[in-house]
Write a protein that holds these residues in place. Structure first.
Motif, mmCIF file in Angstrom:
data_model
loop_
_atom_site.group_PDB
_atom_site.id
_atom_site.type_symbol
_atom_site.label_atom_id
_atom_site.label_comp_id
_atom_site.label_asym_id
_atom_site.label_seq_id
_atom_site.Cartn_x
_atom_site.Cartn_y
_atom_site.Cartn_z
ATOM 1 N N SER A 115 -4.284 -4.065 10.766
ATOM 2 C CA SER A 115 -2.884 -3.789 10.415
ATOM 3 C C SER A 115 -2.326 -4.842 9.471
ATOM 4 O O SER A 115 -1.259 -4.663 8.884
ATOM 5 N N ARG A 131 2.023 3.931 13.252
ATOM 6 C CA ARG A 131 2.018 3.942 11.789
ATOM 7 C C ARG A 131 1.703 5.331 11.255
ATOM 8 O O ARG A 131 2.281 5.776 10.265
ATOM 9 N N ASP A 144 4.807 7.364 11.583
ATOM 10 C CA ASP A 144 5.983 6.750 10.938
ATOM 11 C C ASP A 144 7.026 6.319 11.958
ATOM 12 O O ASP A 144 8.225 6.587 11.810
ATOM 13 N N SER A 180 -4.831 -0.413 5.862
ATOM 14 C CA SER A 180 -3.883 0.381 6.645
ATOM 15 C C SER A 180 -3.652 1.737 6.007
ATOM 16 O O SER A 180 -3.618 2.769 6.685
ATOM 17 N N ARG A 193 -4.687 5.307 7.579
ATOM 18 C CA ARG A 193 -3.600 6.264 7.818
ATOM 19 C C ARG A 193 -3.864 7.578 7.088
ATOM 20 O O ARG A 193 -3.660 8.660 7.640
#
Length: 344
Positions: free
Chosen positions: A225, A58, A61, A231, A235
């Motif tokens: 997640s 994540r 990407d 998330s 991130r």
């Protein structure tokens, strides 16, 4: 004046010609400097099966289907700022599959890129409170031993100074902390399961993680997640470690044990946690007394049982030696491939 003195000048040149040559040379130097990649390293380690690969995908990407990480895996992310001649930003990402007998593997990310641009993400399984301290202690000890083995006291001291600035040079608890010489983010994974655990257990887990994060100068985030908000927060926080943006990823501080914890670097204190100044050893002892840990027997197993005289077997030792050589070749090949990929 330095550019002017180092440049050869034709006496037939006009002032305009000389000025143009100076500007051209300066632009060439600035362009060459801007093409040098700005590198950082993020090392993800922690509980087995907690979702480290998913978190990395994540962050980068990627839509790859996660598969079990057997030993140590390398990947990287690359970003280029907008604008002509913009600098390339590269984040080297290493993932450790298992904490068991991992001292050799932990050294690779730490020594490969340098301490000044290194950060660690320790991801723990909140759904297993009876393994949490075992995994956390193993990860921290591995990182500390690798730093002691690969860096001088001068290097460590310089980075300690940097980290003190990161958490706040005027922090009220600064003199009671055991700050690590690089940024650490502790991520409590599987929060979707943890939120349904007994409230008293959650209280002990949160107090333990807040205490150890505060002790080592780390940030702390609970994550799943399955929650879009958590998330994004996680991130953004890893983006900050890997690429430097956003500059302030953790906008708010959450310390309620009935909610997902979010605490930035230097955002906690012994008073807020509700405990007296302590150290990592006492934190572990207290937590293990409240929630007995399974698997602690692995802590007394030597890093390399093959070096114990009681385990001597000639044929097995020869095979082990061969495998060790294969491992070192693999690690070298990985570093070479990594450097090659970054210049593509």
């Amino acid at each position: 004046m330095s550019e002017f003195n180092s440049m050869e000048i034709d006496i037939s040149e006009t002032i305009q010609d000389i000025a143009l040559k100076l500007v051209t040379e300066q632009m060439k130097n600035e362009t060459s400097l801007s093409m040098v990649p700005n590198e950082r390293t993020v090392f993800v380690l922690g509980s087995k099966g907690v979702g480290k690969s998913t978190l990395i995908n994540r962050f980068l990407d990627r839509d790859d289907i996660p598969r079990p990480t057997l030993a140590l895996e390398y990947s990287f992310g690359r970003r280029t700022a907008s604008g002509q001649g913009a600098q390339k930003n590269i984040c080297n990402v290493w993932e450790l599959g298992s904490l068991v007998n991992s001292s050799q593997l932990i050294e690779v990310p730490i020594r490969s890129h340098g301490l000044a641009t290194f950060a660690a993400v320790i991801m723990l399984d909140l759904s297993q409170p009876d393994r949490l301290w075992t995994d956390l202690e193993c990860a921290l000890n591995g990182l500390k031993q690798a730093i002691a083995k690969n860096y001088s006291s001068k290097d460590v001291s310089e980075m300690h100074t940097v980290m003190k600035q990161k958490i706040g040079a005027d922090h009220v608890d600064l003199n009671t902390l055991e700050i690590l010489p690089f940024p650490v983010m502790i991520v409590g994974g599987k929060y979707d399961v943890f939120q349904n655990i007994d409230s008293e257990v959650k209280k002990h887990v949160c107090r333990c993680l807040r205490s150890i994060a505060h002790t080592i100068g780390a940030s702390l985030i609970f994550y799943t997640s399955k929650n879009a908000s958590l998330s994004k927060i996680t991130r953004d926080a890893i983006n900050n470690l890997g690429f430097g943006s956003p500059s302030s990823p953790l906008k708010a501080t959450v310390t309620d044990h009935n909610k997902p914890i979010v605490i930035p670097f230097g955002g906690d204190s012994w008073e807020k946690i509700g405990v007296t100044p302590t150290n990592s050893e006492r934190i572990g002892i207290h937590y293990s007394a409240q929630i007995p840990q399974v698997g602690t027997e692995t802590a007394v197993i030597p890093d390399d049982p093959a070096k114990d005289a009681g385990f001597k077997e000639r044929v097995i030792d020869e095979l082990r030696s061969q495998k060790d050589e294969e491992l070192m070749r693999l690690l070298k090949d990985t570093e070479i491939r990594m450097k090659f990929e970054m210049v593509q």
